[in-house]
Design a protein around this motif. Structure first.
Motif, PDB file in Angstrom:
ATOM      1  N   ALA A  16       0.946  -1.250  -0.064  1.00  0.00           N
ATOM      2  CA  ALA A  16       0.084   0.027  -0.024  1.00  0.00           C
ATOM      3  C   ALA A  16       0.863   1.118   0.028  1.00  0.00           C
ATOM      4  N   VAL A  17       2.014   1.275   0.709  1.00  0.00           N
ATOM      5  CA  VAL A  17       2.796   2.397   0.948  1.00  0.00           C
ATOM      6  C   VAL A  17       3.577   2.632  -0.309  1.00  0.00           C
ATOM      7  N   LEU A  18       3.890   1.456  -1.071  1.00  0.00           N
ATOM      8  CA  LEU A  18       4.811   1.552  -2.275  1.00  0.00           C
ATOM      9  C   LEU A  18       3.787   2.357  -3.258  1.00  0.00           C
ATOM     10  N   ALA A  19       2.481   2.002  -3.186  1.00  0.00           N
ATOM     11  CA  ALA A  19       1.683   2.655  -4.159  1.00  0.00           C
ATOM     12  C   ALA A  19       1.467   3.973  -4.205  1.00  0.00           C
ATOM     13  N   GLU A  20       1.376   4.289  -2.649  1.00  0.00           N
ATOM     14  CA  GLU A  20       0.785   5.851  -2.397  1.00  0.00           C
ATOM     15  C   GLU A  20       1.758   6.484  -2.219  1.00  0.00           C
ATOM     16  N   LEU A  21       2.955   6.222  -1.951  1.00  0.00           N
ATOM     17  CA  LEU A  21       4.030   7.260  -1.756  1.00  0.00           C
ATOM     18  C   LEU A  21       4.859   7.059  -2.805  1.00  0.00           C
ATOM     19  N   ALA A  22       5.312   6.098  -3.518  1.00  0.00           N
ATOM     20  CA  ALA A  22       6.247   6.005  -4.709  1.00  0.00           C
ATOM     21  C   ALA A  22       5.438   5.698  -5.918  1.00  0.00           C
ATOM     22  N   GLY A  23       4.406   5.548  -6.043  1.00  0.00           N
ATOM     23  CA  GLY A  23       3.651   5.189  -7.234  1.00  0.00           C
ATOM     24  C   GLY A  23       4.204   3.910  -7.949  1.00  0.00           C
ATOM     25  N   ARG A  24       4.465   3.082  -7.099  1.00  0.00           N
ATOM     26  CA  ARG A  24       4.840   1.804  -7.546  1.00  0.00           C
ATOM     27  C   ARG A  24       3.653   0.443  -7.353  1.00  0.00           C
ATOM     28  N   PRO A  25       3.563  -0.178  -8.347  1.00  0.00           N
ATOM     29  CA  PRO A  25       2.628  -1.426  -8.152  1.00  0.00           C
ATOM     30  C   PRO A  25       3.246  -2.391  -7.341  1.00  0.00           C
ATOM     31  N   ALA A  26       2.627  -3.216  -6.755  1.00  0.00           N
ATOM     32  CA  ALA A  26       3.065  -4.400  -5.912  1.00  0.00           C
ATOM     33  C   ALA A  26       1.921  -5.323  -5.599  1.00  0.00           C
ATOM     34  N   LEU A  27       2.231  -6.624  -5.205  1.00  0.00           N
ATOM     35  CA  LEU A  27       1.302  -7.427  -4.918  1.00  0.00           C
ATOM     36  C   LEU A  27       1.776  -8.170  -3.696  1.00  0.00           C
ATOM     37  N   ALA A  28       0.906  -8.516  -2.796  1.00  0.00           N
ATOM     38  CA  ALA A  28       1.068  -9.105  -1.496  1.00  0.00           C
ATOM     39  C   ALA A  28       0.224 -10.462  -1.282  1.00  0.00           C
ATOM     40  N   ALA A  29       0.993 -11.337  -0.729  1.00  0.00           N
ATOM     41  CA  ALA A  29       0.169 -12.537  -0.614  1.00  0.00           C
ATOM     42  C   ALA A  29       0.994 -13.314   0.515  1.00  0.00           C
ATOM     43  N   GLU A  30       0.149 -14.241   1.082  1.00  0.00           N
ATOM     44  CA  GLU A  30       0.689 -14.975   2.133  1.00  0.00           C
ATOM     45  C   GLU A  30       1.198 -16.458   1.809  1.00  0.00           C
ATOM     46  N   LEU A  31       2.378 -17.055   2.036  1.00  0.00           N
ATOM     47  CA  LEU A  31       2.925 -18.230   1.895  1.00  0.00           C
ATOM     48  C   LEU A  31       1.968 -19.233   2.818  1.00  0.00           C
ATOM     49  N   PRO A  32       1.433 -20.583   2.269  1.00  0.00           N
ATOM     50  CA  PRO A  32       2.311 -20.998   0.971  1.00  0.00           C
ATOM     51  C   PRO A  32       0.932 -20.481  -0.229  1.00  0.00           C
ATOM     52  N   GLU A  33      -0.064 -19.862   0.260  1.00  0.00           N
ATOM     53  CA  GLU A  33      -0.959 -19.655  -1.116  1.00  0.00           C
ATOM     54  C   GLU A  33      -0.496 -18.482  -1.965  1.00  0.00           C
ATOM     55  N   ALA A  34       0.624 -17.860  -1.763  1.00  0.00           N
ATOM     56  CA  ALA A  34       1.215 -17.268  -2.894  1.00  0.00           C
ATOM     57  C   ALA A  34       1.777 -17.809  -3.799  1.00  0.00           C
ATOM     58  N   LEU A  35       2.327 -19.059  -3.784  1.00  0.00           N
ATOM     59  CA  LEU A  35       3.040 -19.822  -4.726  1.00  0.00           C
ATOM     60  C   LEU A  35       1.902 -19.920  -5.813  1.00  0.00           C
ATOM     61  N   PRO A  36       0.870 -20.521  -5.646  1.00  0.00           N
ATOM     62  CA  PRO A  36      -0.273 -20.758  -6.964  1.00  0.00           C
ATOM     63  C   PRO A  36      -0.805 -19.559  -7.494  1.00  0.00           C
ATOM     64  N   ALA A  37      -0.889 -18.598  -6.368  1.00  0.00           N
ATOM     65  CA  ALA A  37      -1.634 -17.497  -6.865  1.00  0.00           C
ATOM     66  C   ALA A  37      -0.682 -16.318  -7.583  1.00  0.00           C
ATOM     67  N   HIS A  38       0.707 -16.336  -7.400  1.00  0.00           N
ATOM     68  CA  HIS A  38       1.495 -15.613  -8.410  1.00  0.00           C
ATOM     69  C   HIS A  38       2.253 -16.478  -9.277  1.00  0.00           C
ATOM     70  N   GLY A  39       2.260 -17.775  -9.024  1.00  0.00           N
ATOM     71  CA  GLY A  39       2.899 -18.754 -10.209  1.00  0.00           C
ATOM     72  C   GLY A  39       2.917 -18.317 -11.518  1.00  0.00           C
ATOM     73  N   VAL A  40       1.540 -17.980 -12.084  1.00  0.00           N
ATOM     74  CA  VAL A  40       1.847 -17.766 -13.385  1.00  0.00           C
ATOM     75  C   VAL A  40       2.442 -16.474 -13.688  1.00  0.00           C
ATOM     76  N   LEU A  41       2.408 -15.439 -12.977  1.00  0.00           N
ATOM     77  CA  LEU A  41       3.093 -14.282 -13.235  1.00  0.00           C
ATOM     78  C   LEU A  41       4.560 -14.538 -13.187  1.00  0.00           C
ATOM     79  N   LEU A  42       5.272 -15.224 -12.598  1.00  0.00           N
ATOM     80  CA  LEU A  42       6.338 -15.817 -12.918  1.00  0.00           C
ATOM     81  C   LEU A  42       6.851 -16.453 -13.855  1.00  0.00           C
ATOM     82  N   ALA A  43       5.736 -17.267 -14.666  1.00  0.00           N
ATOM     83  CA  ALA A  43       5.931 -17.826 -15.863  1.00  0.00           C
ATOM     84  C   ALA A  43       5.683 -17.183 -17.080  1.00  0.00           C
ATOM     85  N   GLY A  44       5.128 -16.060 -16.845  1.00  0.00           N
ATOM     86  CA  GLY A  44       4.716 -15.091 -18.072  1.00  0.00           C
ATOM     87  C   GLY A  44       5.650 -14.014 -18.278  1.00  0.00           C
TER      88      GLY A  44
END
Length: 378
Positions: free
Chosen positions: A259-287
């Motif tokens: 949230a602070v990266l977006a509001e202060l720095a204008g940077r996109p970021a995605l946050a997720a908890e392990l282990p669910e982050a692995l399938p949730a973001h896995g396609v991003l890593l492969a694309g």
């Protein structure tokens, strides 16, 4: 692209820091101490609660209030249900926001209101509604703000929000690192008093000391190679941060970082908890965001092309080493897709100290990225 030379020029950083963000990050420990004193002066330590509340309701606006609600849910959620009341309205302006109590809320529940603004009529109406239902109401808001005047006295207890000596009511910034601790600390003192978590004065003193030590390590005078916040900022340049967290305390720290990266720095970021982050973001890593992704012609001239975003994993952990962990699987997935990984793990200490260190390092990193984005090279 990030001008990394800026990170090792304290004077240039100071010139770029027109909003006082570095000073706000450095003063987090002092803000905690002031907020704890305000809580004591408001009489929280003298409260005599008649048992634990059935549920805790939290309302507020802005990034700091959202972070406070998330942190309290992580720390006190095992002792009582913690529910954040999300605002509704046609615009994010203070006058347009409205909050409502759930139908079941009553005299055995506790309403916490936290805001860096204090001019929201909707929060005053919420406090009035809670008073009519018999809920206990505690608010942390700027002193002499409309909300503090509306709640103080018959409707509930108000703790004046701790501000820095140089900061005025009009200058308060919702995403500034110091504002989080200004709102969070009095509520920690209160929830310790009612028995929902442990935050006695000696623990808060340790947290303030940890914030001070982290500020020393992450300050503008410390070179990038030995500064964890500058190092993280440099690593995140031209990247899409995938913030993976492990541990109850790291999760809200990761969401706040995004949230602070977006509001202060204008940077996109995605946050997720392990282990669910692995399938949730896995396609991003492969694309197309994968570190090894490279379109067609390797030899074409890229000088005039805009740098493409590449995913970078940021692993935040607050769990002791040696416990059950998904971190090895996270590293393996990232490296298998040629994706770089940054890791932050706090020193040993209480849960609050660990959370404080993660928050401090990531807040400083977000500030450095914000300053780099606003800096115009000579």
């Amino acid at each position: 692209m990030l001008d990394e030379s800026l990170l090792d020029e304290p004077e240039a950083l100071a010139r770029a820091d027109r909003r006082g963000l570095l000073r706000g990050a450095a003063e987090a420990g002092a803000r905690l101490r002031t907020a704890a004193r305000h809580a004591a002066e408001a009489g929280i330590a003298e409260l005599t609660p008649e048992g634990r509340p059935r549920a805790v309701l939290l309302a507020g606006s802005g990034t700091a209030a959202t972070g406070v609600a998330d942190l309290i849910g992580a720390l006190a959620g095992a002792s009582a249900p913690v529910t954040r009341l999300h605002p509704t309205g046609v615009a994010p302006a203070a006058g347009a926001l409205r909050w409502a109590l759930p139908g079941w809320a009553g005299s055995v529940d506790l309403l916490l209101v936290a805001t860096t603004d204090g001019s929201e009529p909707g929060l005053a109406l919420l406090a009035e509604q809670a008073y009519r239902r018999g809920c206990n109401v505690v608010a942390v808001a700027p002193e002499r703000s409309p909300l503090s005047e509306a709640v103080d006295g018959a409707h509930g207890l108000v703790v004046p929000m701790a501000t820095a000596p140089h900061e005025t009511y009009e200058e308060i910034q919702t995403a500034s690192p110091g504002e989080l601790w200004a709102l969070f600390t009095p509520l920690l003192v209160l929830l310790d008093r009612v028995g929902l978590l442990e935050a006695p004065p000696e623990t808060l003193a340790k947290v303030a000391d940890r914030l001070d030590r982290t500020a020393e390590r992450c300050g503008p005078a410390i070179a990038t190679y030995s500064n964890p916040a500058k190092t993280l900022a440099a690593e995140l340049a031209d990247s899409l941060p995938l913030i993976w967290t492990e541990g109850a305390g790291a999760a809200p720290a990761g969401r706040r970082f995004a949230a602070v990266l977006a509001e202060l720095a204008g940077r996109p970021a995605l946050a997720a908890e392990l282990p669910e982050a692995l399938p949730a973001h896995g396609v991003l890593l492969a694309g197309d965001f994968a570190g090894g992704a490279d379109p067609e012609d390797f030899f074409r001239d890229r000088v005039e092309e805009q740098q493409a975003l590449r995913a970078r994993v940021v692993l935040l952990r607050d769990r002791p080493v040696g416990g059950l962990s998904a971190a090895p699987a996270a590293r393996e997935l990232a490296l298998s897709h040629d994706t770089a990984i940054s890791e932050l793990e706090p020193e040993e200490g209480t849960d609050l100290e660990s959370i404080a260190e993660l928050l401090a390092v990531t807040d400083f990193a977000a500030v450095y990225l914000a300053l780099a984005a606003s800096h115009t090279p000579k």
